[in-house]
Every structure is written in structure tokens, then in C-alpha cells.
Design a protein around this motif. Structure first.
Motif, PDB file in Angstrom:
ATOM      1  N   ASN A  61       0.829  -1.213   0.000  1.00 48.37           N
ATOM      2  CA  ASN A  61       0.000   0.000   0.000  1.00 48.37           C
ATOM      3  C   ASN A  61       0.859   1.257   0.000  1.00 48.37           C
ATOM      4  OD1 ASN A  61      -3.038  -0.680   0.276  1.00 48.37           O
ATOM      5  ND2 ASN A  61      -2.037  -2.111   1.666  1.00 48.37           N
ATOM      6  N   GLN A  64       1.941   1.852  -3.576  1.00 50.29           N
ATOM      7  CA  GLN A  64       0.920   2.503  -4.385  1.00 50.29           C
ATOM      8  C   GLN A  64       0.839   3.994  -4.083  1.00 50.29           C
ATOM      9  OE1 GLN A  64      -3.076   1.172  -3.736  1.00 50.29           O
ATOM     10  NE2 GLN A  64      -3.887   2.207  -5.532  1.00 50.29           N
ATOM     11  N   MET A  65       0.892   4.353  -2.810  1.00 49.21           N
ATOM     12  CA  MET A  65       0.791   5.761  -2.425  1.00 49.21           C
ATOM     13  C   MET A  65       1.953   6.571  -3.002  1.00 49.21           C
ATOM     14  SD  MET A  65       0.753   7.458   1.383  1.00 49.21           S
ATOM     15  CE  MET A  65       2.479   7.014   1.642  1.00 49.21           C
ATOM     16  N   CYS A  68       1.479   7.101  -6.689  1.00 44.88           N
ATOM     17  CA  CYS A  68       0.411   8.074  -6.987  1.00 44.88           C
ATOM     18  C   CYS A  68       0.934   9.504  -6.897  1.00 44.88           C
ATOM     19  CB  CYS A  68      -0.762   7.877  -6.034  1.00 44.88           C
ATOM     20  SG  CYS A  68      -1.820   6.481  -6.441  1.00 44.88           S
ATOM     21  N   MET A 127       2.086  -2.901  -7.782  1.00 41.95           N
ATOM     22  CA  MET A 127       1.460  -1.779  -7.084  1.00 41.95           C
ATOM     23  C   MET A 127       2.104  -0.457  -7.467  1.00 41.95           C
ATOM     24  SD  MET A 127      -1.037  -3.034  -5.426  1.00 41.95           S
ATOM     25  CE  MET A 127      -1.556  -1.886  -4.172  1.00 41.95           C
ATOM     26  N   TYR A 130       0.739   0.269 -10.995  1.00 39.43           N
ATOM     27  CA  TYR A 130      -0.663   0.679 -10.942  1.00 39.43           C
ATOM     28  C   TYR A 130      -0.798   2.081 -10.360  1.00 39.43           C
ATOM     29  CZ  TYR A 130      -5.577   0.786  -9.624  1.00 39.43           C
ATOM     30  OH  TYR A 130      -6.891   1.161  -9.472  1.00 39.43           O
ATOM     31  N   GLY A 131      -0.103   2.337  -9.276  1.00 38.67           N
ATOM     32  CA  GLY A 131      -0.208   3.642  -8.638  1.00 38.67           C
ATOM     33  C   GLY A 131       0.260   4.784  -9.515  1.00 38.67           C
ATOM     34  N   GLY A 135      -4.074   3.755 -11.504  1.00 34.03           N
ATOM     35  CA  GLY A 135      -4.711   4.250 -10.293  1.00 34.03           C
ATOM     36  C   GLY A 135      -5.287   5.646 -10.477  1.00 34.03           C
TER      37      GLY A 135
END
Length: 255
Positions: A61, A64-65, A68, A127, A130-131, A135
Motif C-alpha cells: 500500500n 501505491q501511495m 500516486c 502496485m 498501478y499507482g 490508479g
């Protein structure tokens, strides 16, 4: 004294351009929320102990953050389509490698712990990919691609689609993992490949484009129809206002 009423016929709503919306499906079916919701179970399937399952659930997680935050700069620097293409390619690679390794070694992880950690590394890689791409980008696109009269509806349908697909993924992931094992990653890999193809054929680049240019980008005339309707309404209002003014002047002259 008579006052002419201002009567404006409500214009018909322009057709809802549904084809501009469907990229939102791939936000969920790429597998991200399956990883977020069921990451301890997925890490267990890669041979990690209970404590490490929980630790790695937090790590993915964080990955991902961080990605982003990068996308806030990357979307305008590189454009929407390159990020979607790059993200889909990396996600396909991650799912494919995990599926291959799990198909070969999941029956005996204690003797193949290195391969298990390679699977974990590629989950983190997924991840990050994706992020940085799928995302945030599909959330930015709906606000850019709809004409003003349909933007609220487009955003509502986009959000509804995300949570509906989120619900579906939440339901199907546990039996998918239990019954297919590595087939879970094959399933998500297939949808990542579909997202790449969908982007190639149907998602247009919006970076640097104004809202008024979206019709030309998508090859339809929703905004031009809306502009014509607005012009007719304004013409009707001015005509009624002029007629009202003439009526008031005639009344003063009679008086």
C-alpha cells in the motif's frame, strides 16, 4: 398593460457518450483491490509467515501511495495514454511472472523461498506500476472528456462503475484464489492485456487539450450541439425581451 412572457423550450439532452466512460472498468479488474483486500492470503500463498504477511500488506500500500504522488507530475509531463500503456505493460509482466512461478513452486515454498520472494517483489512492482498509471489516470479522464452539460452525470457514472466493479472483485477473489491458485494472476493478467488493447483503440490523449477540443478528439459533436442549443435559447430570450420592451413603450405612449 400586457407583458409578454419569456418562454424557452427546454433543449433535448445531448446523447450520453458512453464509449468515453468504459476505461473505468479496468481500474478494478486489473487486480489492485484483490491485492489490497486479500493481501495476507495472497502472501500466504507465496510462502510467507503470518507476521511477514501483515508487514508486506502495509508495504504494497505504501508502494501505491508513493507512485500516486509521482503521477501528479507524470500525467502532465508524459500524457495520459503513455502512462496507461506503460502501466498496463508492467502489470501484465508482473501478473505473468507471478503466475508462472506459482504454477511451478507453490506446492513446496520452503525449498523455493527465493522464488517466493520474487513473487512478492513483483507484487510490489505491480502496485508501483498501478499507482503511477491506472490508479490516478482513469479518475482524471472523466472530468476532462465530457461536455459541460454531461460532466456531472459522467463523473457519477464513473464513480458508480468503480464501486460496482470493486464489489464484484471483492466477491469473486476468495473463490478464485481457493479454486485456481495461480489462475488468479492469469485472470488479472488477461484483463490487464485487455486494458492495453482498449487504451490503444478507444482512449484518446487529452493532455494539453481544452474542454472545447474534446469533440474533435473523440470525433463527435456533443459540444457543438450544446453550443447551438445555447445560441437558440439566448436568441429566444433576447427576442422576448425586445418584444416586452416594445410592449412597454406602446403602453406609455397610450397613457
Amino acid at each position: 398593460m400586457s407583458i409578454l412572457p419569456i418562454v424557452v423550450e427546454p433543449p433535448p439532452s445531448p446523447p450520453f457518450p458512453a464509449r468515453r466512460l468504459t476505461h473505468i472498468l479496468f481500474i478494478e479488474f486489473g487486480g489492485v483491490n484483490a491485492l489490497i483486500y486479500y493481501s495476507p492470503s495472497l502472501f500466504e500463498g507465496m510462502g510467507l509467515n503470518y507476521s511477514m504477511q501483515l508487514h508486506m500488506s502495509g508495504v504494497i500500500n505504501i508502494c501505491q501511495m508513493v507512485a500516486c504522488f509521482w503521477s501528479l507530475w507524470g500525467m502532465d509531463k508524459f500524457g495520459r495514454r503513455p502512462l496507461l500503456f506503460g502501466g498496463a505493460s508492467c502489470m501484465i509482466l508482473a501478473h505473468l511472472i507471478i503466475a508462472v512461478l506459482m504454477s511451478q513452486y507453490q506446492s513446496n515454498w520452503p525449498e523455493h523461498s527465493t522464488e517466493g520472494w520474487v513473487c512478492v517483489a513483483f507484487l510490489c512492482f505491480f502496485m508501483l506500476s498501478y499507482g503511477a498509471s491506472w490508479g490516478p489516470v482513469p479518475w482524471a479522464l472523466p472530468a476532462e472528456i465530457f461536455p459541460s452539460s454531461l460532466r456531472a452525470k459522467g463523473m457519477a457514472f464513473s464513480t458508480m462503475s468503480v464501486w460496482l466493479n470493486n464489489f464484484i472483485i471483492g466477491l469473486i477473489t476468495p473463490p478464485l484464489v481457493q479454486n485456481t491458485g495461480y489462475g488468479t494472476y492469469v485472470f488479472f493478467c488477461a484483463f490487464c492485456a485487455l486494458s492495453f488493447a482498449w487504451t490503444w483503440f478507444f482512449v484518446h490523449e487529452t493532455n494539453g487539450k481544452t474542454l472545447e477540443e474534446m469533440d474533435a478528439v473523440f470525433g463527435d459533436n456533443s459540444s457543438s450541439v450544446e453550443t447551438e442549443q445555447r445560441a437558440r435559447i439566448e436568441a429566444t430570450i433576447w427576442a422576448n425581451a425586445a418584444a416586452r420592451s416594445d410592449g412597454l413603450e406602446g403602453t406609455h405612449q397610450i397613457t
